[in-house]
Write a protein that holds these residues in place. Structure first.
Motif, PDB file in Angstrom:
ATOM      1  N   TYR A 134       0.813  -1.215   0.000  1.00  0.00           N
ATOM      2  CA  TYR A 134       0.000   0.000   0.000  1.00  0.00           C
ATOM      3  C   TYR A 134       0.851   1.271   0.000  1.00  0.00           C
ATOM      4  O   TYR A 134       0.462   2.282  -0.577  1.00  0.00           O
ATOM      5  N   LYS A 135       2.002   1.196   0.608  1.00  0.00           N
ATOM      6  CA  LYS A 135       2.893   2.357   0.601  1.00  0.00           C
ATOM      7  C   LYS A 135       3.327   2.682  -0.823  1.00  0.00           C
ATOM      8  O   LYS A 135       3.211   3.825  -1.283  1.00  0.00           O
ATOM      9  N   TYR A 136       3.779   1.661  -1.547  1.00  0.00           N
ATOM     10  CA  TYR A 136       4.269   1.901  -2.915  1.00  0.00           C
ATOM     11  C   TYR A 136       3.127   2.180  -3.890  1.00  0.00           C
ATOM     12  O   TYR A 136       3.264   3.025  -4.791  1.00  0.00           O
ATOM     13  N   THR A 137       2.014   1.474  -3.736  1.00  0.00           N
ATOM     14  CA  THR A 137       0.862   1.726  -4.611  1.00  0.00           C
ATOM     15  C   THR A 137       0.423   3.179  -4.521  1.00  0.00           C
ATOM     16  O   THR A 137       0.185   3.841  -5.537  1.00  0.00           O
ATOM     17  N   ASN A 138       0.335   3.689  -3.296  1.00  0.00           N
ATOM     18  CA  ASN A 138      -0.157   5.052  -3.122  1.00  0.00           C
ATOM     19  C   ASN A 138       0.905   6.110  -3.417  1.00  0.00           C
ATOM     20  O   ASN A 138       0.565   7.224  -3.820  1.00  0.00           O
ATOM     21  N   ARG A 139       2.159   5.759  -3.267  1.00  0.00           N
ATOM     22  CA  ARG A 139       3.218   6.684  -3.708  1.00  0.00           C
ATOM     23  C   ARG A 139       3.169   6.832  -5.232  1.00  0.00           C
ATOM     24  O   ARG A 139       3.352   7.930  -5.765  1.00  0.00           O
ATOM     25  N   ILE A 140       2.949   5.710  -5.922  1.00  0.00           N
ATOM     26  CA  ILE A 140       2.810   5.770  -7.383  1.00  0.00           C
ATOM     27  C   ILE A 140       1.579   6.586  -7.754  1.00  0.00           C
ATOM     28  O   ILE A 140       1.624   7.424  -8.662  1.00  0.00           O
ATOM     29  N   ASN A 141       0.469   6.349  -7.038  1.00  0.00           N
ATOM     30  CA  ASN A 141      -0.754   7.116  -7.307  1.00  0.00           C
ATOM     31  C   ASN A 141      -0.528   8.619  -7.151  1.00  0.00           C
ATOM     32  O   ASN A 141      -1.090   9.425  -7.895  1.00  0.00           O
ATOM     33  N   LYS A 142       0.303   8.994  -6.198  1.00  0.00           N
ATOM     34  CA  LYS A 142       0.610  10.411  -5.974  1.00  0.00           C
ATOM     35  C   LYS A 142       1.302  11.000  -7.212  1.00  0.00           C
ATOM     36  O   LYS A 142       0.980  12.109  -7.653  1.00  0.00           O
ATOM     37  N   HIS A 143       2.227  10.240  -7.784  1.00  0.00           N
ATOM     38  CA  HIS A 143       2.904  10.707  -9.004  1.00  0.00           C
ATOM     39  C   HIS A 143       1.938  10.748 -10.193  1.00  0.00           C
ATOM     40  O   HIS A 143       2.067  11.618 -11.061  1.00  0.00           O
ATOM     41  N   TYR A 144       0.986   9.805 -10.240  1.00  0.00           N
ATOM     42  CA  TYR A 144      -0.044   9.862 -11.286  1.00  0.00           C
ATOM     43  C   TYR A 144      -0.787  11.190 -11.207  1.00  0.00           C
ATOM     44  O   TYR A 144      -1.000  11.863 -12.219  1.00  0.00           O
ATOM     45  N   MET A 145      -1.225  11.520 -10.003  1.00  0.00           N
ATOM     46  CA  MET A 145      -2.039  12.717  -9.807  1.00  0.00           C
ATOM     47  C   MET A 145      -1.256  13.978 -10.182  1.00  0.00           C
ATOM     48  O   MET A 145      -1.792  14.912 -10.769  1.00  0.00           O
ATOM     49  N   GLU A 146       0.023  13.989  -9.834  1.00  0.00           N
ATOM     50  CA  GLU A 146       0.869  15.164 -10.092  1.00  0.00           C
ATOM     51  C   GLU A 146       1.335  15.234 -11.541  1.00  0.00           C
ATOM     52  O   GLU A 146       1.748  16.308 -12.014  1.00  0.00           O
ATOM     53  N   GLY A 147       1.320  14.097 -12.228  1.00  0.00           N
ATOM     54  CA  GLY A 147       1.877  14.064 -13.580  1.00  0.00           C
ATOM     55  C   GLY A 147       3.391  14.053 -13.567  1.00  0.00           C
ATOM     56  O   GLY A 147       4.041  14.516 -14.509  1.00  0.00           O
ATOM     57  N   THR A 148       3.967  13.486 -12.496  1.00  0.00           N
ATOM     58  CA  THR A 148       5.439  13.436 -12.370  1.00  0.00           C
ATOM     59  C   THR A 148       5.905  11.984 -12.530  1.00  0.00           C
ATOM     60  O   THR A 148       6.493  11.401 -11.625  1.00  0.00           O
ATOM     61  N   PHE A 149       5.627  11.405 -13.686  1.00  0.00           N
ATOM     62  CA  PHE A 149       5.918   9.993 -13.926  1.00  0.00           C
ATOM     63  C   PHE A 149       7.414   9.698 -13.947  1.00  0.00           C
ATOM     64  O   PHE A 149       7.874   8.714 -13.352  1.00  0.00           O
ATOM     65  N   SER A 150       8.186  10.534 -14.632  1.00  0.00           N
ATOM     66  CA  SER A 150       9.638  10.306 -14.729  1.00  0.00           C
ATOM     67  C   SER A 150      10.289  10.384 -13.357  1.00  0.00           C
ATOM     68  O   SER A 150      11.172   9.581 -13.015  1.00  0.00           O
ATOM     69  N   GLU A 151       9.839  11.338 -12.561  1.00  0.00           N
ATOM     70  CA  GLU A 151      10.349  11.465 -11.191  1.00  0.00           C
ATOM     71  C   GLU A 151       9.975  10.233 -10.379  1.00  0.00           C
ATOM     72  O   GLU A 151      10.778   9.726  -9.588  1.00  0.00           O
ATOM     73  N   GLY A 152       8.765   9.735 -10.594  1.00  0.00           N
ATOM     74  CA  GLY A 152       8.314   8.536  -9.884  1.00  0.00           C
ATOM     75  C   GLY A 152       9.145   7.320 -10.222  1.00  0.00           C
ATOM     76  O   GLY A 152       9.481   6.514  -9.342  1.00  0.00           O
ATOM     77  N   VAL A 153       9.501   7.178 -11.510  1.00  0.00           N
ATOM     78  CA  VAL A 153      10.343   6.044 -11.924  1.00  0.00           C
ATOM     79  C   VAL A 153      11.682   6.087 -11.193  1.00  0.00           C
ATOM     80  O   VAL A 153      12.162   5.070 -10.685  1.00  0.00           O
ATOM     81  N   LYS A 154      12.286   7.269 -11.123  1.00  0.00           N
ATOM     82  CA  LYS A 154      13.595   7.410 -10.474  1.00  0.00           C
ATOM     83  C   LYS A 154      13.515   7.198  -8.963  1.00  0.00           C
ATOM     84  O   LYS A 154      14.372   6.550  -8.366  1.00  0.00           O
ATOM     85  N   LYS A 155      12.478   7.744  -8.338  1.00  0.00           N
ATOM     86  CA  LYS A 155      12.379   7.708  -6.876  1.00  0.00           C
ATOM     87  C   LYS A 155      11.843   6.391  -6.330  1.00  0.00           C
ATOM     88  O   LYS A 155      12.222   5.970  -5.240  1.00  0.00           O
ATOM     89  N   ILE A 156      10.952   5.763  -7.085  1.00  0.00           N
ATOM     90  CA  ILE A 156      10.203   4.634  -6.527  1.00  0.00           C
ATOM     91  C   ILE A 156      10.668   3.273  -7.020  1.00  0.00           C
ATOM     92  O   ILE A 156      10.847   2.345  -6.223  1.00  0.00           O
ATOM     93  N   ILE A 157      10.866   3.140  -8.337  1.00  0.00           N
ATOM     94  CA  ILE A 157      11.086   1.809  -8.917  1.00  0.00           C
ATOM     95  C   ILE A 157      12.278   1.057  -8.304  1.00  0.00           C
ATOM     96  O   ILE A 157      12.149  -0.122  -7.976  1.00  0.00           O
TER      97      ILE A 157
END
Length: 521
Positions: free
Chosen positions: A318-341
């Motif tokens: 749930y932590k990672y799912t919702n962190r990804i969802n946060k990047h979806y909402m912000e439109g910061t996909f590239s940042e999400g790939v670097k920070k989360i994956i």
């Protein structure tokens, strides 16, 4: 190597350092155990990265025909050790232990001592609302009082009878609500959200028929919990996310009002948090979403949520799912790939063998969408392929369907469209098979099917036409479910405006929230 996922091996893999230490103390309390074959087995299994029967037989004194029995004995000893270690923090185990001791005393004719232990067990059971176990304790107490002279029968018989009757009624009520919650959850896992009027009528009729009448003021903790869970699933399946938000908020608040329950039912508490976040995501309430996510992560960090093998997996999920969802909402996909994956994949590798297939598929879909938004279509296709090729078709067929749609789009974007007709046909067949063939899906499939007949200078116009068609379904009660899984409108806008989809979603976010040049941490 015979069985990579041997049960004993998996149990040993989940042991914490303190549990390993406690097990060694537990078995070494008996001198003759030190050279026992089950100890040899434990010592070699604890060093393995995967189960290898040949290695066990080559490096121990265990014969092949002995291995099965020794594994069974070791499995039981490990469980006994864990039980002994965790009795103090698991109140239901404490109660069961008191009940076991009480029965031993009763069998020895020590009725008064037996009743005293039952009394201690009942106090714990009442405090933590273990109604089913409490009823078992009372039934045993009734048996002692009715068969033996304990000098308390004249004052206790009526009290025990009334208490037993009230408990039976409460358990029946709680059971009806928990069954309703479980069955609704099962329907969601199988089909997902309502797909048509027939689905809506079925789920509404089913819910009304199976929901018992209640007075909220008279409900105890677990009855309220099962009620809020049932309501949440009912609204979730109907895609009424505002009502779903209200039910999940009550769910979390219930635990806030009963802090001790967080230790007894940490799984339910974590799930309540997740569904609250999930509905806020679908409602696109960014600030409320980030506030609740911060509360959840802070509570985990500060030890407000019990950490064990079960909660560890859910917290990770749930932590990672919702962190990804946060990047979806912000439109910061590239940042999400670097920070989360990187950290997500590192932790997933450690937990993979213990995770449910459903959770893994959801994570793969979230990861693929993150890659898609960042413009990395190769990785998008890779993770979607893991879902599409999964043999668990009975799990989340809606996720399977929408994975195939995104897969078509990713193949088109990546230029890997030499077999596009075959992929389109395969997707079409799957939708028909799953009885999930609706107008939005049809429009997308037909668009790709006809794209080969369109001249290059006409393609942008075709994207515009598709967008105009799909926008009409954006608020449709059943067709809108596609947009929960795919932001197809933003993708079409990106093709029309000749911008990356990440920029389109980011601009929409900034406009909606009236933010300029804001850095999200």
């Amino acid at each position: 190597m015979k069985n990579r996922y041997d049960h004993l091996f998996l149990l040993i893999q989940t042991l914490s350092q303190s549990e390993k230490k406690n097990f060694n103390l537990y078995i070494n309390r008996i001198e003759k155990n030190k050279n026992a074959k089950f100890i040899q087995l434990f010592e070699i299994l604890i060093k393995m990265h995967f189960y290898d029967e040949k290695k066990i037989l080559d490096n121990t004194n265990i014969k092949k025909n002995q291995l099965s029995n020794i594994k069974g004995y070791l499995y039981k000893q490990i469980l006994m050790s864990i039980k002994k270690q965790h009795t103090k923090t698991n109140y239901d185990i404490q109660i069961r232990e008191y009940l076991d001791f009480s029965k031993i005393l009763y069998n020895k004719g020590l009725y008064i001592q037996s009743l005293k232990l039952l009394g201690k067990a009942k106090i714990i059971a009442r405090n933590y609302q273990y109604s089913t176990i409490l009823l078992e304790l009372i039934e045993f107490e009734k048996m002692i009082e009715s068969l033996h002279i304990t000098r308390s029968l004249c004052t206790r018989s009526y009290e025990l009878s009334v208490e037993s009757k009230e408990l039976v009624e409460r358990i029946q009520y709680s059971n009806a609500l928990s069954n309703l919650s479980l069955e609704l959850y099962g329907l969601y896992l199988k089909v997902g959200c309502v797909r048509n009027e027939k689905d809506r009528i079925f789920i509404e009729t089913y819910f009304r028929t199976n929901l018992p009448k209640f007075n909220i003021e008279k409900l105890h903790f677990y009855e309220k919990l099962f009620l809020y869970q049932s309501q949440m699933w009912y609204h979730y399946i109907r895609q009424d996310f505002l009502m779903c938000y209200r039910s999940s908020k009550k769910w979390v608040k219930l635990f806030k009002n009963h802090p001790d329950a967080k230790k007894i039912s940490p799984i339910s508490y974590i799930k309540g948090y997740h569904y609250l976040l999930d509905t806020l995501f679908y409602l696109n309430h960014y600030y409320k979403f980030t506030s609740v996510l911060y509360q959840f992560e802070t509570e985990v960090k500060n030890g407000g949520i019990l950490i064990n093998e079960n909660t560890e997996i859910l917290i990770f999920m749930y932590k990672y799912t919702n962190r990804i969802n946060k990047h979806y909402m912000e439109g910061t996909f590239s940042e999400g790939v670097k920070k989360i994956i990187p950290s997500l994949m590192f932790n997933l590798k450690k937990m993979y063998k213990r995770m449910d297939a459903h959770y893994i598929m959801v994570l793969y879909y979230k990861i693929s969408c993150l890659y898609f938004g960042s413009g990395d279509y190769k990785n998008t296709i890779q993770y979607l392929s893991n879902i599409i090729e999964s043999k668990k078709e009975h799990l989340r067929q809606d996720l399977q369907c929408f994975s195939r749609l995104l897969y078509l789009i990713a193949c088109y974007e990546s230029g890997l469209d030499e077999n596009l007709d075959q992929k389109i046909h395969s997707t079409y067949k799957f939708f028909i098979k799953m009885n999930d063939w609706y107008q939005v899906q049809k429009e997308i499939i037909f668009f790709f099917k006809n794209l080969g007949n369109v001249y290059p200078h006409q393609i942008k116009n075709q994207f515009k036409k598709l967008k105009e068609k799909l926008i009409k379904y954006y608020e449709h009660p059943y067709e809108k479910r596609t947009f929960l899984y795919l932001d197809i409108i933003s993708w079409l806008s990106s093709k029309i405006e000749n911008k990356p989809v990440e920029i389109i979603i980011r601009e929409k976010f900034l406009k909606k929230n009236k933010i300029n040049n804001y850095h999200f941490k």
